[in-house]
Design a protein around this motif. Structure first.
Motif, PDB file in Angstrom:
ATOM      1  N   ILE A 213      48.884  36.657  48.183  1.00  0.00           N
ATOM      2  CA  ILE A 213      48.022  35.816  49.024  1.00  0.00           C
ATOM      3  C   ILE A 213      48.863  34.803  49.788  1.00  0.00           C
ATOM      4  CG2 ILE A 213      46.185  34.090  48.990  1.00  0.00           C
ATOM      5  CD1 ILE A 213      45.019  35.569  46.556  1.00  0.00           C
ATOM      6  N   PHE A 226      40.513  41.000  52.095  1.00  0.00           N
ATOM      7  CA  PHE A 226      40.836  41.211  50.678  1.00  0.00           C
ATOM      8  C   PHE A 226      40.197  42.527  50.230  1.00  0.00           C
ATOM      9  CE2 PHE A 226      41.107  36.647  51.222  1.00  0.00           C
ATOM     10  CZ  PHE A 226      42.181  36.272  50.436  1.00  0.00           C
ATOM     11  N   MET A 245      40.986  32.101  46.095  1.00  0.00           N
ATOM     12  CA  MET A 245      40.119  32.553  47.179  1.00  0.00           C
ATOM     13  C   MET A 245      38.993  31.564  47.446  1.00  0.00           C
ATOM     14  SD  MET A 245      40.090  36.592  46.121  1.00  0.00           S
ATOM     15  CE  MET A 245      38.896  37.079  47.368  1.00  0.00           C
ATOM     16  N   MET A 255      37.092  35.054  56.077  1.00  0.00           N
ATOM     17  CA  MET A 255      37.461  36.023  55.046  1.00  0.00           C
ATOM     18  C   MET A 255      36.455  37.171  55.008  1.00  0.00           C
ATOM     19  SD  MET A 255      38.301  33.156  52.102  1.00  0.00           S
ATOM     20  CE  MET A 255      38.368  34.318  50.754  1.00  0.00           C
ATOM     21  N   VAL A 257      35.812  40.189  52.249  1.00  0.00           N
ATOM     22  CA  VAL A 257      36.228  40.503  50.875  1.00  0.00           C
ATOM     23  C   VAL A 257      35.461  41.716  50.367  1.00  0.00           C
ATOM     24  CG1 VAL A 257      36.519  39.608  48.541  1.00  0.00           C
ATOM     25  CG2 VAL A 257      36.590  38.031  50.488  1.00  0.00           C
TER      26      VAL A 257
END
Length: 308
Positions: A213, A226, A245, A255, A257
């Motif tokens: 990360i 992610f 996160m 983001m 995910v």
């Protein structure tokens, strides 16, 4: 004599006409000036109103353009169609969690966003540029899209800091000093300040994922992708990565995910997307998806996953 008087009279009329014309032009100029001032004042008022906090939308991203926009995306592997006409947007600062059963197309969709998988058809727009366009510099745009994979993909022959500085120096042409400053800052942020000089092979799985990360953040991306970042970790250390996160989300990082961590999706996401058999079956706020899903397939998946 009469001709002289007529001449004088004509001259007087000419002077009067000239004065009237000048007066009229002055009046018009004055009126035009007043109109211009009124227009400028109106524009100033509008600008002032627009800049007034009360006039702003409740969320900044409502007025923004999508950072990512996917249109009519299709992807097949042989005869298996994995993505079927996907349409999807991500706004700046938004946290989107993609959930669904294994094989539903989640990871493939994520990998299509930065063209790790090339779509068969459709468009992936990033900042208004079509990543699939012939004239698009994909590598340059990809530098602004960070990605963290299920596996850590660290360079085992390098230490932790070198893993973080390699890409900024090689791709972004950063100086070594600047790259190391970034690396130290991001490694400290993910809780690894004491491991900066440690060999990559000496780290636990959770530590390696946190290095991954930090490494992605060193490229200063505008969005982070992610792909099930905790799936390869022991349950006891999953929390280490999820906490990092959560911190990124709180800082405003955009983001997307792909996750099986339902509590994370429920508590951190702005929007949850449920995929099934290559399509987006349902999407909405965490409250709607987890509290009142519309689609029977969504309810079935959540009941099985949450043990309800």
């Amino acid at each position: 004599m009469e001709e002289l008087q007529q001449t004088v009279s004509q001259q007087d009329q000419l002077r009067e006409t000239t004065q009237q014309t000048q007066a009229g032009e002055t009046t018009q100029q004055t009126q035009a000036g007043e109109t211009t001032q009124q227009t400028q004042a109106g524009e100033t008022t509008q600008q002032t109103q627009a800049n007034t906090p009360d006039a702003q939308p409740s969320h900044d991203n409502q007025a923004a353009e999508p950072l990512i926009r996917i249109e009519n995306l299709r992807k097949s592997f042989g005869d298996l169609e994995v993505l079927k006409d996907i349409n999807f947007e991500v706004m700046p600062g938004e946290v989107v969690s993609i959930i669904g059963a294994s094989g539903s197309g989640k990871s493939t969709l994520l990998r299509c966003i930065n063209l790790l998988e090339v779509p068969d058809s459709g468009h992936v727009w990033f900042h208004g540029s079509d990543l699939a366009g012939e004239r698009t510099n994909v590598n340059e745009l990809r530098e602004s899209i960070g990605m963290v994979f299920q596996s850590f993909n660290l360079f085992n022959n390098k230490n932790v800091l070198d893993n973080c500085t390699l890409a900024p120096v090689t791709l972004k042409k950063c100086s070594k000093a600047e790259a190391e400053e970034r690396g130290r800052r991001h490694l400290t942020a993910v809780g690894l300040a004491d491991f900066i000089d440690a060999p990559a092979t000496s780290l636990s799985g959770g530590q390696k994922q946190r290095v991954a990360i930090a490494r992605a953040l060193c490229m200063e991306p505008e969005i982070m992708l992610f792909d099930e970042p905790t799936s390869a970790l022991d349950p006891e250390i999953v929390g280490e990565v999820l906490n990092v996160m959560r911190d990124l989300a709180a800082e405003g990082m955009t983001m997307v995910v792909v996750t099986h961590e339902m509590e994370f999706a429920r508590s951190v996401s702005d929007r949850v997307v449920f995929m099934d058999a290559g399509v987006i079956a349902e999407q909405g706020s965490p409250e709607d998806i987890f509290g009142n899903p519309r689609e029977p397939r969504t309810r079935e998946f959540l009941a099985r996953y949450l043990g309800e």
